[in-house]
Design a protein around this motif. Sequence first.
Motif, mmCIF file in Angstrom:
data_model
loop_
_atom_site.group_PDB
_atom_site.id
_atom_site.type_symbol
_atom_site.label_atom_id
_atom_site.label_comp_id
_atom_site.label_asym_id
_atom_site.label_seq_id
_atom_site.Cartn_x
_atom_site.Cartn_y
_atom_site.Cartn_z
ATOM 1 N N HIS A 248 0.847 -1.191 0.000
ATOM 2 C CA HIS A 248 0.000 0.000 0.000
ATOM 3 C C HIS A 248 0.885 1.245 0.000
ATOM 4 O O HIS A 248 1.957 1.263 0.602
ATOM 5 C CB HIS A 248 -0.917 -0.015 1.232
ATOM 6 N N ASN A 249 0.429 2.270 -0.706
ATOM 7 C CA ASN A 249 1.241 3.479 -0.871
ATOM 8 C C ASN A 249 1.678 4.117 0.453
ATOM 9 O O ASN A 249 2.780 4.659 0.540
ATOM 10 C CB ASN A 249 0.445 4.488 -1.695
ATOM 11 N N PHE A 250 0.835 4.033 1.468
ATOM 12 C CA PHE A 250 1.141 4.682 2.748
ATOM 13 C C PHE A 250 2.353 4.007 3.411
ATOM 14 O O PHE A 250 3.394 4.657 3.622
ATOM 15 C CB PHE A 250 -0.137 4.675 3.603
ATOM 16 N N SER A 253 5.636 4.445 1.196
ATOM 17 C CA SER A 253 6.337 5.671 0.804
ATOM 18 C C SER A 253 6.085 6.884 1.687
ATOM 19 O O SER A 253 6.612 7.953 1.393
ATOM 20 C CB SER A 253 5.929 6.031 -0.626
ATOM 21 N N SER A 254 5.285 6.776 2.716
ATOM 22 C CA SER A 254 4.939 7.993 3.473
ATOM 23 C C SER A 254 5.350 7.909 4.944
ATOM 24 O O SER A 254 4.497 8.035 5.804
ATOM 25 C CB SER A 254 3.432 8.245 3.350
ATOM 26 N N VAL A 343 -1.767 11.665 8.609
ATOM 27 C CA VAL A 343 -1.270 11.595 7.239
ATOM 28 C C VAL A 343 -2.471 11.502 6.296
ATOM 29 O O VAL A 343 -3.277 10.582 6.399
ATOM 30 C CB VAL A 343 -0.370 10.354 7.021
ATOM 31 N N GLY A 345 -3.010 11.235 2.493
ATOM 32 C CA GLY A 345 -2.267 11.036 1.255
ATOM 33 C C GLY A 345 -3.087 10.312 0.225
ATOM 34 O O GLY A 345 -4.231 9.915 0.476
ATOM 35 N N VAL A 351 0.730 14.212 -0.553
ATOM 36 C CA VAL A 351 0.703 13.689 0.822
ATOM 37 C C VAL A 351 0.849 14.857 1.785
ATOM 38 O O VAL A 351 1.714 15.736 1.600
ATOM 39 C CB VAL A 351 1.824 12.657 1.087
ATOM 40 N N LYS A 453 -10.400 1.385 0.192
ATOM 41 C CA LYS A 453 -11.307 2.111 -0.691
ATOM 42 C C LYS A 453 -12.066 1.160 -1.604
ATOM 43 O O LYS A 453 -11.488 0.246 -2.170
ATOM 44 C CB LYS A 453 -10.537 3.104 -1.572
HETATM 45 O O1 DBH Z 1 -5.021 6.453 1.623
HETATM 46 C C1 DBH Z 1 -3.995 6.545 0.944
HETATM 47 O O2 DBH Z 1 -3.928 6.181 -0.240
HETATM 48 C C2 DBH Z 1 -2.770 7.124 1.614
HETATM 49 C C3 DBH Z 1 -2.816 7.522 2.927
HETATM 50 C C4 DBH Z 1 -1.682 8.047 3.541
HETATM 51 C C5 DBH Z 1 -1.589 7.250 0.878
HETATM 52 O O3 DBH Z 1 -1.530 6.859 -0.418
HETATM 53 C C6 DBH Z 1 -0.438 7.789 1.493
HETATM 54 C C7 DBH Z 1 -0.502 8.185 2.830
HETATM 55 O O4 DBH Z 1 0.698 7.908 0.771
#
Ligand code: DBH
Length: 549
Positions: A248-250, A253-254, A343, A345, A351, A453
């Motif tokens: 998952h992107n979170f 990468s975050s 966060v 994002g 983000v 989602k």
């Molecule tokens: O919900 C997300 O897609 C999301 C949430 C926090 C995300 O993609 C991210 C940080 O990079």
Amino acid sequence: MTSAIRRSPLVATAPYPPEFAELYRGAGYWTDETFAQFLPARTERFGDRVAVIGADARGEQQRLTYRDLDESAARIATGLLELGITAGDRVVLQLPNIVEYVEVLCAVFRIGALPVFALPAHRSAEIGFFCRFSDAAAYVVAAENGGFDYRGLARDVVADLERPPHVIVAGDAAEFTPLAELRAHEPAPAADLDSGAVAFLQLSGGTTGTPKLIPRTHADYLYSVRESARICGVDADTRMLVVLPAAHNFPMSSPGILGVLHSGGTVVLAPDPSPDTAFALIESEKVTMTSLVPPLAMAWLAARPRSDRDLSSLQVMQVGGAKFPAEAAKRVHPELGCIVQQVFGMAEGLVNYTRLDDDEDTIVTTQGRPISVHDEIRVLDDDDRPVAPGETGHLLTRGPYTIRGYYAAPEHNSTAFTPDGFYRTGDIVRVTDTGYIVVEGRAKDQINRGGEKVAAEEVENHLVAHPAVLDVAVVSMPDQYLGERTCAFVVTEGEPPKALALKTFLRERGLAAYKIPDKVQFVDAFPVTGVGKISRVELRRALAATLRD
Ligand code: DBH
Ligand code: AMP
């Protein structure tokens, strides 16, 4: 073994306009670094430090140094090349939180192939689509995880495809290619790539009938990873627990796995998201940071009084993916002893983070501010006019790490982006006088099930395929635990089937479990307006309103 098939090249749709590319390069945001060289460069600096701790596909506990990880990735890279997979080819990755996930990710990056990030929850409907739509050369799974056999899923997927990918399996491979076989090679050198090229395809939660793929470039993503690591105080002493699905992107990468590897820190992979497992790992591995969705943060708060684990190493708990209510955010520091960081994002780019040294009110009541001064934020009314400062409206954004279009989706792109390249996030927000974003709601036809989602239209398309179903509208209903759950309003032909039968029907069509409606409500007809006709958007709103009353 499947014979090598020449795959079509990736057509990079909607690249950044040259004047913006120049701006972002000139500002030093975009560099020449690529994901092929990312790990080798970190290995030079951090070689003997521990990069990844976690179980492997066979359940054995592993601790890989940067050098170990780089060596594995380099060997697997050669194995991939031997299978005929080359730079630019797409590789659907569907691995749980096991060390092979990081090894294979780095191997795919090393040869310049493009990961397509599937989630462990995806089933044949999603995986078949990703393979077909991206013309994937390979599909990588773990043999079995969480009681589910991914080799069976691979069989279903492959049987349905005209150009089936190589199936590579971590663990017992049955008739497929064992990952262990790919490892039995000499290391491959890292590919020499253009940092402006697409590095991978990430998934969008989506709002449309079919999922959307997000093309991110090396330069744009690495910029967001570097800045995220800096903003979140990640360094070589960071020990990050990865509880959410690693792809998952979170958590990726975050600043996530990539932000930690960028900085020489240690990634600790949690095999399951339960508080018991997480608390034990925090204690034993002296975890300093983690990222959670709101329902998990709530579960941790609820579990804390029952646990005598030592959580004193934990400094930062990031919460995002869905709105974290202020009342819950307030409890984190007193009850868990760490700072909470909100966060907000999206895999498409933008983000926002609350900063670690923000005052409590900002941390608790806002969803943060953007990474970059070059993140352009617009808040518009329904007619695309700017709202007054501080007023609520639609969030649109453009910037150094936000895409200009989805992969191969020109029609959708023409409405999801403005002509001057702003992404319509579908989120309803307001911006405070200090520039922080507060998420107030959502205009898009999506259900946010505690960070997972669900695109209404995607589920509707599957439901109308049932012979007894005449029409259907999928909407969100409020839920104490997940924030929202999914309700399908269904109009049937004659006697309605059982709700359970409809859910089974969706499962048998290969839809991921989190997309199966939580509730099915049969109705005689949908509400109509005075004109006698209403759009699906209005219909969904009208039906959702009945659930809120
Ligand atoms: O919900 C997300 O897609 C999301 C949430 C926090 C995300 O993609 C991210 C940080 O990079
Ligand atoms: P996706 O585009 O699938 O990556 O999902 C991103 C979406 O998740 C955003 O557009 C928001 O709707 C939602 N989201 C992510 N983080 C938050 C948050 N902290 N608060 C509210 N919504 C969020």
